[in-house]
Design an enzyme around this catalytic site. Structure first.
Site, PDB file in Angstrom:
ATOM      1  N   ASP A  57       0.954  -1.245  -0.201  1.00  0.00           N
ATOM      2  CA  ASP A  57      -0.115   0.250   0.270  1.00  0.00           C
ATOM      3  C   ASP A  57       1.267   1.368  -0.067  1.00  0.00           C
ATOM      4  O   ASP A  57       0.924   2.088  -0.698  1.00  0.00           O
ATOM      5  CB  ASP A  57      -0.968   0.164   1.087  1.00  0.00           C
ATOM      6  CG  ASP A  57      -1.975  -1.026   0.889  1.00  0.00           C
ATOM      7  OD1 ASP A  57      -2.608  -0.999  -0.082  1.00  0.00           O
ATOM      8  OD2 ASP A  57      -2.426  -1.052   2.063  1.00  0.00           O
ATOM      9  N   HIS A 198      -8.907  -6.685  -2.575  1.00  0.00           N
ATOM     10  CA  HIS A 198      -7.610  -6.856  -2.164  1.00  0.00           C
ATOM     11  C   HIS A 198      -6.299  -8.314  -2.530  1.00  0.00           C
ATOM     12  O   HIS A 198      -6.460  -9.140  -1.964  1.00  0.00           O
ATOM     13  CB  HIS A 198      -7.883  -6.635  -0.319  1.00  0.00           C
ATOM     14  CG  HIS A 198      -6.676  -6.687   0.551  1.00  0.00           C
ATOM     15  ND1 HIS A 198      -6.083  -5.480   0.474  1.00  0.00           N
ATOM     16  CD2 HIS A 198      -6.045  -7.642   1.125  1.00  0.00           C
ATOM     17  CE1 HIS A 198      -5.109  -6.393   1.469  1.00  0.00           C
ATOM     18  NE2 HIS A 198      -4.437  -7.604   2.294  1.00  0.00           N
TER      19      HIS A 198
END
Length: 280
Positions: A57, A198
């Site tokens: 991320d 994800h």
């Protein structure tokens, strides 16, 4: 894994012209005299399946911010101002089961809400108090958003910045800038939805484009998307998260798809910021 520098481009390499970490104080002070925009990447330390690193991320938001910065500065009127990229927030708010697999998974190290809010408040207040015109948070971890918002709001209150002020702050998440036509190319069989993206195709494709040496393609899993309830339950029920930590399969990801995604997001973000912040 070793990163081969020959496959990295400007989006993931640093420069003193763009990155505040490599900017000297006198240059920074001079830069603040014009319309100055600080882009702050925000990520997390969170598991992303067996094929990608824990820092995905933060890595992606940092590359996005650098790409946006380059596009902005290429089109901005230098006499008016320019953008620079600050060091990223590398820890984020708690991973949630329906968006990141869950805070219970190994390798996910998270901040409490108060910590992230305070961090955002202090950094926002610091830049704006020193004369920066605009602070822009480029978020790459879904769960962060509202706590960044709270921190920014408190910082503006601390400084007495009200409506109509030339100083301001903006928040965005890079995936909101991926348009429908790009999604249709990346997901020819239909986009499964952001709630299970994800460790899946989008993040994997972007990592293959930006940090190919950090993607272990031989470890990519292929299983059905997670089937999670519409409610949140605490404590979580661990077996509801796939053992891999991926909420959807990364199969089908490619460097080409990563280029489509990166180009679409950075171009759209840069265009929005140039217009909103009157840099042209």
């Amino acid at each position: 894994m070793h990163i081969d520098p020959t496959v990295l481009d400007a989006a993931v390499t640093s420069s003193p012209e763009r990155d505040l970490a490599f900017t000297a104080a006198p240059e920074y002070a001079s830069w603040c005299q014009k319309r100055s925009v600080v882009l702050i990447p925000v990520g997390a330390l969170e598991q992303h399946g067996p094929h990608m690193p824990l820092g995905t991320d933060a890595l992606l938001s940092h590359a996005m911010a650098r790409g946006v910065c380059d596009l902005m500065n290429a089109k901005a009127d230098a006499e008016i101002g320019s953008a620079k990229v600050a060091q990223p927030f590398v820890y984020g708010y708690k991973s949630q089961q329906k968006s990141g697999g869950g805070n219970h998974l190994p390798g996910t190290i998270s901040l409490d809400a108060h910590t992230l809010t305070t961090y955002a408040r202090d950094v926002t207040r610091g830049f704006l108090a020193q004369g920066v015109s605009s602070v822009v948070f480029v978020n790459g971890h879904y769960e962060n958003y509202q706590f960044l918002y709270e921190g920014v709001d408190l910082a503006l209150r601390d400084l007495g910045i009200v409506q109509g002020s030339e100083r301001n702050a903006l928040l965005l998440s890079y995936w909101d800038y991926v348009d429908d036509s790009t999604l249709a190319k990346v997901y020819p069989d239909g986009f499964p939805g952001w709630d299970i993206e994800h460790g899946g195709v989008l993040e994997t494709a972007l990592m293959m484009r930006l940090y190919p040496s950090l993607v272990n393609e031989s470890a990519m899993v292929d299983h059905p998307a997670a089937d999670l309830p519409r409610f949140d339950r605490l404590p979580v029920v661990p077996e509801r998260t796939p053992e891999t930590g991926c909420l959807s399969s990364p199969r089908g990801a490619s460097r080409e798809k990563g280029e489509w995604l990166f180009s679409a997001a950075t171009s759209a973000i840069a265009a929005d910021l140039l217009q909103e912040l009157n840099l042209t």
